[in-house]
Design a protein around this motif. Structure first.
Motif, PDB file in Angstrom:
ATOM      1  N   ALA A  53       4.888   0.968  10.877  1.00 56.64           N
ATOM      2  CA  ALA A  53       3.576   1.163  11.234  1.00 56.64           C
ATOM      3  C   ALA A  53       2.563   0.045  11.073  1.00 56.64           C
ATOM      4  O   ALA A  53       2.777  -0.763   9.993  1.00 56.64           O
ATOM      5  CB  ALA A  53       3.084   2.305  10.784  1.00 56.64           C
ATOM      6  N   GLN A  54       1.445   0.173  11.579  1.00 51.14           N
ATOM      7  CA  GLN A  54       0.341  -0.891  11.385  1.00 51.14           C
ATOM      8  C   GLN A  54      -0.952   0.318  10.788  1.00 51.14           C
ATOM      9  O   GLN A  54      -1.083   1.197  11.530  1.00 51.14           O
ATOM     10  CB  GLN A  54      -0.263  -1.583  12.779  1.00 51.14           C
ATOM     11  N   TYR A  55      -1.713  -0.315   9.670  1.00 52.85           N
ATOM     12  CA  TYR A  55      -2.492   0.625   9.082  1.00 52.85           C
ATOM     13  C   TYR A  55      -3.588  -0.357   8.794  1.00 52.85           C
ATOM     14  O   TYR A  55      -3.700  -1.379   8.402  1.00 52.85           O
ATOM     15  CB  TYR A  55      -1.762   1.284   7.654  1.00 52.85           C
ATOM     16  N   ARG A  56      -4.969   0.322   9.015  1.00 57.99           N
ATOM     17  CA  ARG A  56      -6.179  -0.209   8.594  1.00 57.99           C
ATOM     18  C   ARG A  56      -6.975   1.023   7.929  1.00 57.99           C
ATOM     19  O   ARG A  56      -7.381   1.798   8.458  1.00 57.99           O
ATOM     20  CB  ARG A  56      -6.835  -0.888   9.825  1.00 57.99           C
ATOM     21  N   GLY A  57      -7.610   0.402   6.825  1.00 58.00           N
ATOM     22  CA  GLY A  57      -8.316   1.566   6.120  1.00 58.00           C
ATOM     23  C   GLY A  57      -9.114   0.904   5.111  1.00 58.00           C
ATOM     24  O   GLY A  57      -9.385  -0.421   4.980  1.00 58.00           O
ATOM     25  N   SER A  58      -9.858   1.820   4.171  1.00 56.93           N
ATOM     26  CA  SER A  58     -10.589   1.404   3.241  1.00 56.93           C
ATOM     27  C   SER A  58     -10.034   1.846   1.790  1.00 56.93           C
ATOM     28  O   SER A  58      -9.813   3.030   1.801  1.00 56.93           O
ATOM     29  CB  SER A  58     -11.966   1.739   3.354  1.00 56.93           C
ATOM     30  N   LEU A  59     -10.471   1.042   0.865  1.00 62.60           N
ATOM     31  CA  LEU A  59     -10.078   1.856  -0.754  1.00 62.60           C
ATOM     32  C   LEU A  59     -11.009   3.036  -0.821  1.00 62.60           C
ATOM     33  O   LEU A  59     -10.677   3.763  -1.788  1.00 62.60           O
ATOM     34  CB  LEU A  59     -10.453   0.542  -1.741  1.00 62.60           C
ATOM     35  N   ASP A  60     -12.049   2.988  -0.265  1.00 62.16           N
ATOM     36  CA  ASP A  60     -12.954   4.197  -0.386  1.00 62.16           C
ATOM     37  C   ASP A  60     -12.616   5.261   0.442  1.00 62.16           C
ATOM     38  O   ASP A  60     -13.149   6.356   0.014  1.00 62.16           O
ATOM     39  CB  ASP A  60     -14.353   3.848  -0.090  1.00 62.16           C
ATOM     40  N   ALA A  61     -11.828   5.328   1.407  1.00 64.86           N
ATOM     41  CA  ALA A  61     -11.250   6.161   2.131  1.00 64.86           C
ATOM     42  C   ALA A  61      -9.908   6.294   2.735  1.00 64.86           C
ATOM     43  O   ALA A  61      -9.872   6.090   3.827  1.00 64.86           O
ATOM     44  CB  ALA A  61     -12.609   6.713   3.329  1.00 64.86           C
ATOM     45  N   LEU A  62      -9.055   6.118   1.791  1.00 63.01           N
ATOM     46  CA  LEU A  62      -7.666   6.262   2.222  1.00 63.01           C
ATOM     47  C   LEU A  62      -7.088   7.073   3.377  1.00 63.01           C
ATOM     48  O   LEU A  62      -7.549   8.389   2.716  1.00 63.01           O
ATOM     49  CB  LEU A  62      -6.392   5.851   1.227  1.00 63.01           C
ATOM     50  N   THR A  63      -6.492   7.010   4.368  1.00 64.88           N
ATOM     51  CA  THR A  63      -5.772   7.998   5.274  1.00 64.88           C
ATOM     52  C   THR A  63      -4.608   8.253   5.319  1.00 64.88           C
ATOM     53  O   THR A  63      -3.972   7.226   4.839  1.00 64.88           O
ATOM     54  CB  THR A  63      -6.657   7.948   6.655  1.00 64.88           C
ATOM     55  N   ALA A  64      -3.947   9.233   5.736  1.00 60.67           N
ATOM     56  CA  ALA A  64      -2.610   9.565   5.580  1.00 60.67           C
ATOM     57  C   ALA A  64      -1.968   8.632   6.751  1.00 60.67           C
ATOM     58  O   ALA A  64      -2.548   8.542   8.002  1.00 60.67           O
ATOM     59  CB  ALA A  64      -2.078  10.970   5.689  1.00 60.67           C
ATOM     60  N   GLU A  65      -0.889   8.158   6.504  1.00 59.45           N
ATOM     61  CA  GLU A  65       0.158   7.780   7.725  1.00 59.45           C
ATOM     62  C   GLU A  65       1.863   7.821   6.859  1.00 59.45           C
ATOM     63  O   GLU A  65       2.169   7.147   6.194  1.00 59.45           O
ATOM     64  CB  GLU A  65      -0.030   6.158   7.772  1.00 59.45           C
ATOM     65  N   PRO A  66       2.360   9.064   7.668  1.00 55.25           N
ATOM     66  CA  PRO A  66       3.481   9.453   7.120  1.00 55.25           C
ATOM     67  C   PRO A  66       4.623   8.154   7.113  1.00 55.25           C
ATOM     68  O   PRO A  66       5.608   8.218   6.189  1.00 55.25           O
ATOM     69  CB  PRO A  66       4.094  10.445   8.252  1.00 55.25           C
ATOM     70  N   ALA A  67       4.405   7.270   8.160  1.00 55.65           N
ATOM     71  CA  ALA A  67       5.599   6.189   8.048  1.00 55.65           C
ATOM     72  C   ALA A  67       5.365   5.328   6.813  1.00 55.65           C
ATOM     73  O   ALA A  67       6.207   4.558   6.459  1.00 55.65           O
ATOM     74  CB  ALA A  67       5.462   5.611   9.269  1.00 55.65           C
ATOM     75  N   LEU A  68       4.165   5.303   6.252  1.00 56.46           N
ATOM     76  CA  LEU A  68       3.830   4.436   5.111  1.00 56.46           C
ATOM     77  C   LEU A  68       3.709   5.104   3.831  1.00 56.46           C
ATOM     78  O   LEU A  68       2.908   4.731   3.047  1.00 56.46           O
ATOM     79  CB  LEU A  68       2.908   3.525   5.192  1.00 56.46           C
ATOM     80  N   SER A  69       3.991   6.339   3.591  1.00 52.13           N
ATOM     81  CA  SER A  69       3.642   7.538   2.858  1.00 52.13           C
ATOM     82  C   SER A  69       4.023   6.595   1.349  1.00 52.13           C
ATOM     83  O   SER A  69       3.170   7.104   0.323  1.00 52.13           O
ATOM     84  CB  SER A  69       4.319   8.749   2.910  1.00 52.13           C
ATOM     85  N   PHE A  70       5.050   6.317   1.051  1.00 47.70           N
ATOM     86  CA  PHE A  70       5.284   5.616  -0.399  1.00 47.70           C
ATOM     87  C   PHE A  70       4.331   4.473  -0.776  1.00 47.70           C
ATOM     88  O   PHE A  70       3.611   4.605  -1.845  1.00 47.70           O
ATOM     89  CB  PHE A  70       6.843   4.997  -0.214  1.00 47.70           C
ATOM     90  N   VAL A  71       4.098   3.468   0.192  1.00 45.48           N
ATOM     91  CA  VAL A  71       3.270   2.378   0.115  1.00 45.48           C
ATOM     92  C   VAL A  71       1.698   2.911  -0.185  1.00 45.48           C
ATOM     93  O   VAL A  71       0.960   2.595  -1.255  1.00 45.48           O
ATOM     94  CB  VAL A  71       3.102   1.291   1.112  1.00 45.48           C
ATOM     95  N   LEU A  72       1.128   3.846   0.579  1.00 50.16           N
ATOM     96  CA  LEU A  72      -0.105   4.385   0.511  1.00 50.16           C
ATOM     97  C   LEU A  72      -0.382   5.222  -0.870  1.00 50.16           C
ATOM     98  O   LEU A  72      -1.166   5.351  -1.389  1.00 50.16           O
ATOM     99  CB  LEU A  72      -0.506   5.256   1.737  1.00 50.16           C
ATOM    100  N   ALA A  74       1.525   4.803  -3.567  1.00 50.51           N
ATOM    101  CA  ALA A  74       1.200   3.608  -4.701  1.00 50.51           C
ATOM    102  C   ALA A  74      -0.032   3.184  -4.765  1.00 50.51           C
ATOM    103  O   ALA A  74      -0.558   2.903  -6.004  1.00 50.51           O
ATOM    104  CB  ALA A  74       2.435   2.506  -4.337  1.00 50.51           C
ATOM    105  N   ILE A  75      -0.657   2.817  -3.661  1.00 49.65           N
ATOM    106  CA  ILE A  75      -2.082   2.383  -3.672  1.00 49.65           C
ATOM    107  C   ILE A  75      -3.047   3.387  -4.157  1.00 49.65           C
ATOM    108  O   ILE A  75      -4.077   3.108  -5.223  1.00 49.65           O
ATOM    109  CB  ILE A  75      -2.708   1.860  -2.153  1.00 49.65           C
ATOM    110  N   GLU A  76      -2.716   4.737  -3.876  1.00 48.84           N
ATOM    111  CA  GLU A  76      -3.897   5.735  -4.130  1.00 48.84           C
ATOM    112  C   GLU A  76      -3.928   6.039  -5.851  1.00 48.84           C
ATOM    113  O   GLU A  76      -4.730   6.223  -6.351  1.00 48.84           O
ATOM    114  CB  GLU A  76      -3.342   7.041  -3.448  1.00 48.84           C
TER     115      GLU A  76
END
Length: 327
Positions: A53-72, A74-76
């Motif tokens: 998947a391709q993802y674009r977001g902000s540290l101030d408002a992360l949104t869900a992306e199931p294909a990248l759930s482990f990475v997101l 980890a960031i959260e």
């Protein structure tokens, strides 16, 4: 700042299912890796470039992306300590559809990259700290499920003996001396691990004492296999792999196509043992040794061909675990 982290894929050598009940497991890192390259930004944006998947977001408002759930996830978990955004480029040398622990590898690599960003270049990463945080990520994504066996292999490299931590205790990790020669064959399909576990749980509910005894035997077999790997006693390891496969069959996670591969491999004089690698009911068969001929699939022949081979996945055990480089 640019940080490049790589983590190896992994395989279960022994301990499937029983590891979830506190018994020993053996896993190994393989020479197919996932890389995560983190490049810092001057703003608070987060961009992720991945084959999934391709993802674009902000540290101030992360949104869900199931294909990248482990990475997101980890960031959260690191948000309070992240002061700037970054670009993440994720590349893999193997497909996520084959059971080589891709989720564990990408989680370990992403967590290591974030830890390196936060701590800076003057501090080496701590394997135990990395493993504990990566396992917390996996548990958060999977509602507490996951033994962490594939994570241990990805973090430490080589062959690792592992027992899940219970009641706040420290997990037991032992990196072994031996590096076995292995071959891996993909059957062409796989059932999701949670679905396999639910099926086994249903069987176990009908005969709880019997299944508890099976798990105990699995644990004892794995403990002996750990000694065999540490002393490079490959004939003994092969015998124990065959024994463990019999116990997997008794659990109800073997099928006709997996059995076909296993017995075809065992007929080769170059193979010392063969068993399912992973939860079963599909995915891969692991052989100790390199067969001169591939296992044939006569039942699944296709039009215009006399014979069909199961897919061999070219892998070898790798002594190298997670690597971190500032570039």
């Amino acid at each position: 700042m640019k940080i490049k982290v790589t983590a190896p894929g992994s395989l279960m050598l022994m301990g499937e299912h029983a590891v979830l009940f506190g018994h020993r497991a053996l896993a190994c890192a393989v020479d197919k890796r996932i890389s995560v390259t983190l490049t810092t930004r001057t703003d608070r944006l987060v961009n992720i470039d991945s084959a999934l998947a391709q993802y674009r977001g902000s540290l101030d408002a992360l949104t869900a992306e199931p294909a990248l759930s482990f990475v997101l996830t980890a960031i959260e978990r690191q948000l309070p300590r992240l002061t700037q955004g970054f670009d993440l480029r994720i590349r893999s040398e193997f497909s996520h559809t084959v059971g080589l622990g891709s989720s564990a590898a990408v989680t370990a690599a992403a967590v290591a990259a974030l830890q390196a960003l936060i701590s800076g270049a003057d501090r080496d990463y701590d394997p135990q700290s990395l493993f504990e945080e990566a396992l917390a990520v996996v548990h958060q994504v999977q509602d507490g499920r996951g033994s962490g066996t594939d994570l241990v292999a990805a973090v430490y490299g080589g062959v690792v003996g592992y027992t899940v931590a219970r009641a706040g205790a420290v997990p037991q990790v032992h990196r072994l001396q031996g590096i076995p020669a292995i071959s891996l064959f993909y059957v062409g399909y796989k059932m999701k691990t949670p679905d396999v576990l639910k099926r086994v749980e249903g069987f176990a509910a009908q005969s709880p004492e019997l299944y508890a005894s099976l798990y105990q035997l699995m644990g004892q077999t794995t403990e002996q296999a750990e000694q065999a790997v540490d002393s490079a006693d490959w004939p003994q390891l092969g015998r124990l792999m065959n024994i463990y496969q019999g116990l997997m069959d008794a659990l109800g996670v073997n099928d006709a196509y997996l059995a076909e591969i296993i017995y075809s491999l065992r007929s080769s004089p170059d193979v010392l043992g063969a068993k399912i690698s992973g939860s079963g009911l599909g995915d891969c068969v692991l052989a100790l040794g390199h067969p001169a001929q591939l296992p044939l699939s006569y039942k699944r022949s296709y039009e215009g061909a006399d014979e069909q081979y199961y897919e061999q996945i070219p892998v070898a055990v790798s002594a190298k675990g997670v690597t971190v480089e500032y570039v």
